[in-house]
Design an enzyme around this catalytic site. Structure first.
Site, PDB file in Angstrom:
ATOM      1  N   LYS A   1      -4.961  -2.318   9.845  1.00  0.00           N
ATOM      2  CA  LYS A   1      -5.239  -2.367   8.407  1.00  0.00           C
ATOM      3  C   LYS A   1      -5.407  -3.792   7.879  1.00  0.00           C
ATOM      4  O   LYS A   1      -5.966  -3.968   6.800  1.00  0.00           O
ATOM      5  CB  LYS A   1      -4.060  -1.752   7.633  1.00  0.00           C
ATOM      6  CG  LYS A   1      -3.710  -0.340   8.012  1.00  0.00           C
ATOM      7  CD  LYS A   1      -4.527   0.635   7.230  1.00  0.00           C
ATOM      8  CE  LYS A   1      -3.962   2.047   7.391  1.00  0.00           C
ATOM      9  NZ  LYS A   1      -4.679   2.980   6.511  1.00  0.00           N
TER      10      LYS A   1
ATOM     11  N   GLU B   1     -10.695  12.300   7.706  1.00  0.00           N
ATOM     12  CA  GLU B   1     -10.507  13.657   7.206  1.00  0.00           C
ATOM     13  C   GLU B   1     -11.824  14.432   7.183  1.00  0.00           C
ATOM     14  O   GLU B   1     -11.873  15.590   7.593  1.00  0.00           O
ATOM     15  CB  GLU B   1      -9.920  13.615   5.787  1.00  0.00           C
ATOM     16  CG  GLU B   1      -8.522  13.042   5.729  1.00  0.00           C
ATOM     17  CD  GLU B   1      -8.148  12.628   4.318  1.00  0.00           C
ATOM     18  OE1 GLU B   1      -8.296  11.427   3.991  1.00  0.00           O
ATOM     19  OE2 GLU B   1      -7.724  13.492   3.533  1.00  0.00           O
TER      20      GLU B   1
ATOM     21  N   GLU C   1      -9.234   4.143  -2.399  1.00  0.00           N
ATOM     22  CA  GLU C   1      -7.988   3.883  -3.121  1.00  0.00           C
ATOM     23  C   GLU C   1      -8.280   3.205  -4.455  1.00  0.00           C
ATOM     24  O   GLU C   1      -9.367   2.675  -4.670  1.00  0.00           O
ATOM     25  CB  GLU C   1      -7.060   2.956  -2.302  1.00  0.00           C
ATOM     26  CG  GLU C   1      -6.741   3.492  -0.919  1.00  0.00           C
ATOM     27  CD  GLU C   1      -5.519   2.836  -0.266  1.00  0.00           C
ATOM     28  OE1 GLU C   1      -4.722   2.200  -0.978  1.00  0.00           O
ATOM     29  OE2 GLU C   1      -5.380   2.980   0.958  1.00  0.00           O
TER      30      GLU C   1
ATOM     31  N   GLU D   1     -10.805   3.765   3.335  1.00  0.00           N
ATOM     32  CA  GLU D   1      -9.848   4.575   2.582  1.00  0.00           C
ATOM     33  C   GLU D   1     -10.134   4.391   1.102  1.00  0.00           C
ATOM     34  O   GLU D   1     -10.119   3.262   0.591  1.00  0.00           O
ATOM     35  CB  GLU D   1      -8.400   4.192   2.914  1.00  0.00           C
ATOM     36  CG  GLU D   1      -8.011   4.592   4.336  1.00  0.00           C
ATOM     37  CD  GLU D   1      -6.506   4.549   4.600  1.00  0.00           C
ATOM     38  OE1 GLU D   1      -5.807   3.768   3.914  1.00  0.00           O
ATOM     39  OE2 GLU D   1      -6.046   5.289   5.488  1.00  0.00           O
TER      40      GLU D   1
ATOM     41  N   THR E   1      -9.360  -5.941   3.282  1.00  0.00           N
ATOM     42  CA  THR E   1      -9.172  -4.984   2.194  1.00  0.00           C
ATOM     43  C   THR E   1     -10.069  -5.469   1.066  1.00  0.00           C
ATOM     44  O   THR E   1     -10.042  -6.652   0.740  1.00  0.00           O
ATOM     45  CB  THR E   1      -7.697  -4.962   1.723  1.00  0.00           C
ATOM     46  OG1 THR E   1      -6.854  -4.679   2.848  1.00  0.00           O
ATOM     47  CG2 THR E   1      -7.465  -3.918   0.645  1.00  0.00           C
TER      48      THR E   1
ATOM     49  N   GLN F   1      -4.692   2.198  14.963  1.00  0.00           N
ATOM     50  CA  GLN F   1      -3.586   2.780  14.184  1.00  0.00           C
ATOM     51  C   GLN F   1      -2.820   3.838  14.976  1.00  0.00           C
ATOM     52  O   GLN F   1      -1.591   3.865  14.980  1.00  0.00           O
ATOM     53  CB  GLN F   1      -4.155   3.402  12.890  1.00  0.00           C
ATOM     54  CG  GLN F   1      -3.108   3.959  11.935  1.00  0.00           C
ATOM     55  CD  GLN F   1      -3.736   4.532  10.658  1.00  0.00           C
ATOM     56  OE1 GLN F   1      -4.957   4.492  10.484  1.00  0.00           O
ATOM     57  NE2 GLN F   1      -2.912   5.053   9.770  1.00  0.00           N
TER      58      GLN F   1
ATOM     59  N   ASP G   1      -9.257   0.271   1.568  1.00  0.00           N
ATOM     60  CA  ASP G   1      -8.289  -0.132   2.589  1.00  0.00           C
ATOM     61  C   ASP G   1      -8.874   0.238   3.965  1.00  0.00           C
ATOM     62  O   ASP G   1      -8.522   1.249   4.555  1.00  0.00           O
ATOM     63  CB  ASP G   1      -6.962   0.589   2.340  1.00  0.00           C
ATOM     64  CG  ASP G   1      -5.919   0.227   3.375  1.00  0.00           C
ATOM     65  OD1 ASP G   1      -5.999  -0.879   3.939  1.00  0.00           O
ATOM     66  OD2 ASP G   1      -5.020   1.057   3.627  1.00  0.00           O
TER      67      ASP G   1
ATOM     68  N   HIS H   1      -4.077  13.911   1.192  1.00  0.00           N
ATOM     69  CA  HIS H   1      -4.405  12.992   2.288  1.00  0.00           C
ATOM     70  C   HIS H   1      -3.292  12.985   3.329  1.00  0.00           C
ATOM     71  O   HIS H   1      -3.550  13.067   4.537  1.00  0.00           O
ATOM     72  CB  HIS H   1      -4.626  11.585   1.728  1.00  0.00           C
ATOM     73  CG  HIS H   1      -4.748  10.527   2.780  1.00  0.00           C
ATOM     74  ND1 HIS H   1      -5.862  10.403   3.585  1.00  0.00           N
ATOM     75  CD2 HIS H   1      -3.883   9.555   3.185  1.00  0.00           C
ATOM     76  CE1 HIS H   1      -5.686   9.390   4.425  1.00  0.00           C
ATOM     77  NE2 HIS H   1      -4.499   8.863   4.209  1.00  0.00           N
TER      78      HIS H   1
ATOM     79  N   ARG I   1      -8.840   3.488  13.113  1.00  0.00           N
ATOM     80  CA  ARG I   1      -7.991   4.649  13.422  1.00  0.00           C
ATOM     81  C   ARG I   1      -7.477   4.664  14.849  1.00  0.00           C
ATOM     82  O   ARG I   1      -6.378   5.190  15.108  1.00  0.00           O
ATOM     83  CB  ARG I   1      -8.772   5.934  13.150  1.00  0.00           C
ATOM     84  CG  ARG I   1      -9.232   6.120  11.731  1.00  0.00           C
ATOM     85  CD  ARG I   1      -8.094   6.080  10.743  1.00  0.00           C
ATOM     86  NE  ARG I   1      -8.569   6.322   9.383  1.00  0.00           N
ATOM     87  CZ  ARG I   1      -7.816   6.168   8.304  1.00  0.00           C
ATOM     88  NH1 ARG I   1      -6.549   5.757   8.412  1.00  0.00           N
ATOM     89  NH2 ARG I   1      -8.304   6.408   7.108  1.00  0.00           N
TER      90      ARG I   1
ATOM     91  N   ASP J   1       0.840  -1.197   0.000  1.00  0.00           N
ATOM     92  CA  ASP J   1       0.000   0.000   0.000  1.00  0.00           C
ATOM     93  C   ASP J   1       0.874   1.245   0.000  1.00  0.00           C
ATOM     94  O   ASP J   1       1.712   1.418   0.891  1.00  0.00           O
ATOM     95  CB  ASP J   1      -0.930  -0.010   1.224  1.00  0.00           C
ATOM     96  CG  ASP J   1      -2.091   0.970   1.059  1.00  0.00           C
ATOM     97  OD1 ASP J   1      -2.408   1.344  -0.091  1.00  0.00           O
ATOM     98  OD2 ASP J   1      -2.685   1.353   2.083  1.00  0.00           O
TER      99      ASP J   1
HETATM  100 MN    MN Z   1      -4.224   2.855   2.726  1.00  0.00          MN
END
Ligand code: MN
Length: 435
Positions: free
Chosen positions: A263, A383, A211, A209, A267, A250, A243, A145, A247, A138
Site C-alpha cells: 500500500k 471485488e 476512498e 481502492e 496514494t 498484500q 489507495d 468491502h 493484492r 487508513d
Molecule cells: Mn485502503
C-alpha cells in the site's frame, strides 16, 4: 455538526458565469480549497478556492487587503503554501472566510470589479497535495468491502468478530501521497504462488481502492481524547482518495500486522477539499441494525445517529492506453455512496483519539474502500473480478481482472438532493506505469 446557513441557499448565483452551469462541480454553494500555482511556473504555491471553472487566488485577495476581521485572519492562513495553519484555526475561522467569499462572489456583489482580478482559470493551474500531511491513517469503514474481501482471503471466516465493534484502521505512509495526475511505476515486492517459495517480482495484481480522504482540523493534545460530541469540530473537509494496492504483495504480507509494502508506494488525492460546512445539506441518518452490536458509548451520540453519515455519490472510471489512442471515453466500473459506511467520520475521530493519540492539523484519514450493498457498487477490482477469477468487460472487447500498464483510474464524487445545490469534488486521476 455544521448547520446550513445563507451560504447554502440553492437560489444563490455567482457573477462568475461558469459557476451557475447545472453541470459544474463548483457552484457558489461549494467553495472548496486547494493549493495551486500557474502550470509550469515557479510561482509560490498558495491557497485557492474553486468557483465555476476559475480559482480565486487567495494570495491576491490577501495582498489587496480585500477582507478584514476574522475572515481576514483566516484568509492570511488559507493563502499560505500549505493549508495546515488554516485547518488548525477551527470551524469559526473556516466559516467566516466561507461567508466572506460567498458574499463577494454573489451576483450583484459590489466587490465584483475588484474580485475579477483575483481569478485564475483552472485550465491554467497545477495543484499539489494541499497540506503537509504529518500522519496518514487508513480506516476500513465499509462492511460490504470488508465482507467481500474477507470472503476472498478467508472463505470460511469473511468478517472478523472485531469488525462490528472497532473502527478498524492502520497507520499508512504520508511520504508517497500525491495529487491527482500522479503516475507511478508498478511496484516490486515478495510474491508467492501456491506453496512455492516467494520471489521478488513486479506485482501482477495491481488494484485501486475507492476512498474518501478526511483532513483533520485543530486536533488534540497528546493524552486528551476527543469525545464524539466534539469530533465534528476537528473535521476540516473531505477529498477523493485512491489507495492503490498490490493484492499479491498484500496476500503474502498482511498477517499478522496488516498491509505494508502493498500500500505504501503511492496514494493519490484530489486537489480540492470540500469543506465539512459545504457538505452540511448532505448529512444523513446513521443507523446500526438491531441485529448488530450497538456502538460502545464513546462511539455513540444522538447527533451521530441523526446526521452522522454523508451522502456522497462516488464513481470509478477506467481509461486504458487503447481508449486514449482511439479517443474513446473511459467507462464507469462502479458507483456507490459513502452513506453505506458502517462507521462515521465522527466515530473515526473519537476512536483514533480515545487512547490519547494526538491528531494534528492537516493529518489525513482514508475512509477505507467504499463498496455498497448492491451489484456494481464494489470499490475495487479485487471485488469486481472476484479475486481475479471473473474478468470485467470494459467495452470494445477489452477486459480487466487487475490493472495493466498505462491504465488510468479516475474517481469522481458529488452530492445532490432536492432543495440543495448540487456540489462536486472534481476528480482524482492516477496512472500505473510499467515496472
Ligand atoms: Mn485502503
Amino acid at each position: 455538526m455544521t448547520l446550513t446557513n445563507e451560504t447554502h441557499d440553492p437560489s444563490l448565483r455567482s457573477w462568475v458565469e461558469s459557476a451557475n452551469a447545472r453541470t459544474t462541480d463548483f457552484p457558489i454553494q461549494n467553495l472548496p480549497f486547494a493549493v495551486f500555482r500557474r502550470r509550469g511556473s515557479d510561482e509560490n504555491w498558495r491557497g485557492g478556492v474553486a468557483i465555476g471553472d476559475q480559482v480565486v487566488d487567495l494570495a491576491r485577495v490577501l495582498a489587496a487587503g480585500a477582507l478584514s476581521g476574522t475572515a481576514g485572519d483566516a484568509l492570511a492562513a488559507a493563502a499560505e503554501p500549505c493549508l495546515n495553519r488554516f485547518m488548525g484555526l477551527g470551524a469559526d475561522a473556516w466559516s467566516a472566510l466561507r461567508l466572506a467569499l460567498s458574499r463577494s462572489l454573489r451576483e450583484g456583489a459590489p466587490a465584483r470589479s475588484t474580485w475579477q482580478a483575483f481569478l485564475v482559470a483552472q485550465a491554467d493551474v497545477e495543484f499539489r497535495v494541499p497540506a503537509r500531511v504529518g500522519d496518514y491513517t487508513d480506516f476500513y469503514t465499509s462492511i460490504h468491502h470488508a465482507t467481500n474481501v474477507g470472503r476472498l482471503f478467508r472463505p470460511d471466516n469473511p468478517l472478523l468478530p472485531n469488525y462490528r465493534w472497532v473502527p478498524i484502521g492502520y497507520h499508512g505512509r504520508a511520504s508517497s501521497l500525491g495529487v491527482s495526475g500522479q503516475s507511478f511505476r508498478r511496484p516490486h515486492g515478495q510474491l508467492r504462488a501456491g506453496t512455492d517459495d516467494p520471489r521478488l517480482a513486479a506485482s501482477q495484481r495491481m488494484d485501486y481502492e475507492l476512498e474518501l480522504g478526511v483532513f483533520v482540523g485543530p486536533g488534540n493534545a497528546a493524552g486528551e481524547a476527543i469525545p464524539i460530541e466534539a469530533a465534528e469540530r476537528h473535521v476540516f473537509g473531505i477529498c477523493l482518495l485512491n489507495d492503490w494496492s498490490a493484492r499479491d504483495i498484500q496476500a503474502w504480507e498482511y498477517q499478522p500486522l496488516g498491509p505494508f509494502l502493498s500500500k505504501n508506494f503511492a496514494t493519490t488525492v484530489s486537489p480540492w477539499i470540500v469543506t465539512a460546512e459545504a457538505l452540511a445539506p448532505f448529512r444523513v441518518r446513521w443507523e446500526r441494525g438491531a441485529d448488530d452490536p450497538q456502538p460502545l458509548p464513546y462511539l455513540d451520540s444522538q447527533a451521530n445517529r441523526d446526521a452522522g453519515a454523508y451522502d456522497i455519490r462516488l464513481e470509478v472510471r477506467l481509461e486504458t492506453d487503447r481508449m486514449r489512442r482511439e479517443g474513446r471515453s473511459a467507462p464507469v466500473l462502479s458507483r456507490t455512496s459513502f452513506r453505506h459506511a458502517y462507521w462515521t467520520v465522527a466515530q473515526m475521530v473519537a476512536h483514533h483519539t480515545v487512547n490519547g493519540c494526538n491528531l494534528e492539523p492537516g493529518d489525513l484519514f482514508g475512509t477505507g474502500t467504499q463498496s455498497g450493498p448492491g451489484e456494481g457498487e464494489a470499490g475495487s477490482l479485487l471485488e469486481l473480478s472476484q479475486g481475479g477469477k471473473q474478468p470485467v468487460a470494459i467495452g470494445d472487447g477489452e477486459t480487466r481482472t487487475f490493472l495493466e500498464d498505462g491504465d488510468a483510474v479516475i474517481f469522481r464524487g458529488w452530492c445532490e438532493r432536492d432543495g440543495a445545490a448540487r456540489i462536486g469534488f472534481g476528480e482524482v486521476r492516477g496512472t500505473l506505469l510499467a515496472a
